[in-house]
Scaffold this motif. Structure first.
Motif: not given
Length: 276
Positions: A211-224
């Motif tokens: 799988d993949a997650v795309l992050i164009p902007h914003g806060w990201h986390g946690p990765s659990i």
């Protein structure tokens, strides 16, 4: 989010942004694959297996590794406007990280032994980072890439952070997270979770291998990483600012967590992977 039911290919066009891309190249034994870089620079690394890599006539032996939890891979850099041929006698899976750029550099190779391995955080926030394509390690125009290993039960990308505009003239980085997760007993598929929030986004997604997650902007986390299942993710990012920089900014609500790290030890399960 992109599910890993088929070999992954993310382009700026499919992602709806300008620069960052990722392709997972799967080769059967004795076969080869071709990458036409066009206007993007490329960093190629092994997820499993070895290969011979030709970049416009320049040949590199990619030693690779047996899997993503076996320490860092060596990497090959290919400049924009080049053609790359990847040939694998035993077969394998390879990540083709890309970023649209303006400057054409020379092909390059970074040995696994020269990839800095960083143990970040402590306690349940311990993780292992392979900084194979970051400023100061690999010369590139735009691309920044690294990979992170998180032992089962731990949190990565913590405290949450973002790569949005922080200085005049800078622009946000477009970031891809690609995941592989260790199986449990009897081949039970592993799982993890990824949160992305802020600027109109609020997602908590279950992730599995491929799988993949795309992050164009914003806060990201946690990765659990779920207990019992070690988590790997590959980060690929690029921006349009005047310099190739991380532009990391912690969420102020959780930034205090960093101050607690010196009081506890790094998870003893780290580092993972034997000497290279």
């Amino acid at each position: 989010m992109r599910r890993g039911d088929e070999p992954l290919q993310i382009t700026p066009e499919s992602a709806g942004w300008q620069r960052s891309g990722l392709r997972i190249l799967e080769l059967a034994p004795g076969t080869s694959g071709r990458v036409v870089c066009g206007g993007a620079e490329v960093v190629l690394l092994s997820l499993s297996g070895s290969a011979m890599v030709d970049v416009d006539g320049a040949a590199f032996a990619l030693q690779g590794r047996s899997g993503v939890f076996e320490g860092p891979s060596d990497v090959v850099y290919a400049p924009r406007d080049s053609t790359v041929t990847v040939s694998s006698p035993q077969g394998g899976r390879f990540a083709v990280c890309s970023a649209v750029c303006a400057t054409r550099l020379e092909p390059a190779y970074v040995a696994a032994a020269d990839v800095p391995v960083e143990l970040r955080g402590s306690g349940a926030a311990s993780r292992q980072v392979h900084n194979f394509a970051v400023p100061g390690v690999l010369e590139a125009d735009r691309i920044i890439a690294c990979e992170v290993i998180t032992p089962g039960g731990n949190w990565s990308s913590w405290p949450p952070h973002k790569h949005d505009e922080e200085r005049e003239g800078e622009t946000r980085l477009e970031e891809i997270y690609y995941y592989e997760i260790a199986d449990g007993p009897g081949g039970t598929p592993g799982l993890g979770y990824q949160r992305v929030y802020g600027s109109g986004i609020d997602v908590l997604a279950e992730v599995r291998s491929g799988d993949a997650v795309l992050i164009p902007h914003g806060w990201h986390g946690p990765s659990i990483a779920a207990p019992g299942y070690d988590l790997y993710y590959l980060n690929v990012m690029a921006g349009s600012g005047p310099e190739r920089a991380w532009l990391i900014c912690d969420d102020p609500a959780h930034a205090w967590v960093r101050d607690t790290w010196p009081a506890s030890a790094v998870d003893p399960r780290l580092p993972m992977g034997g000497p290279r």
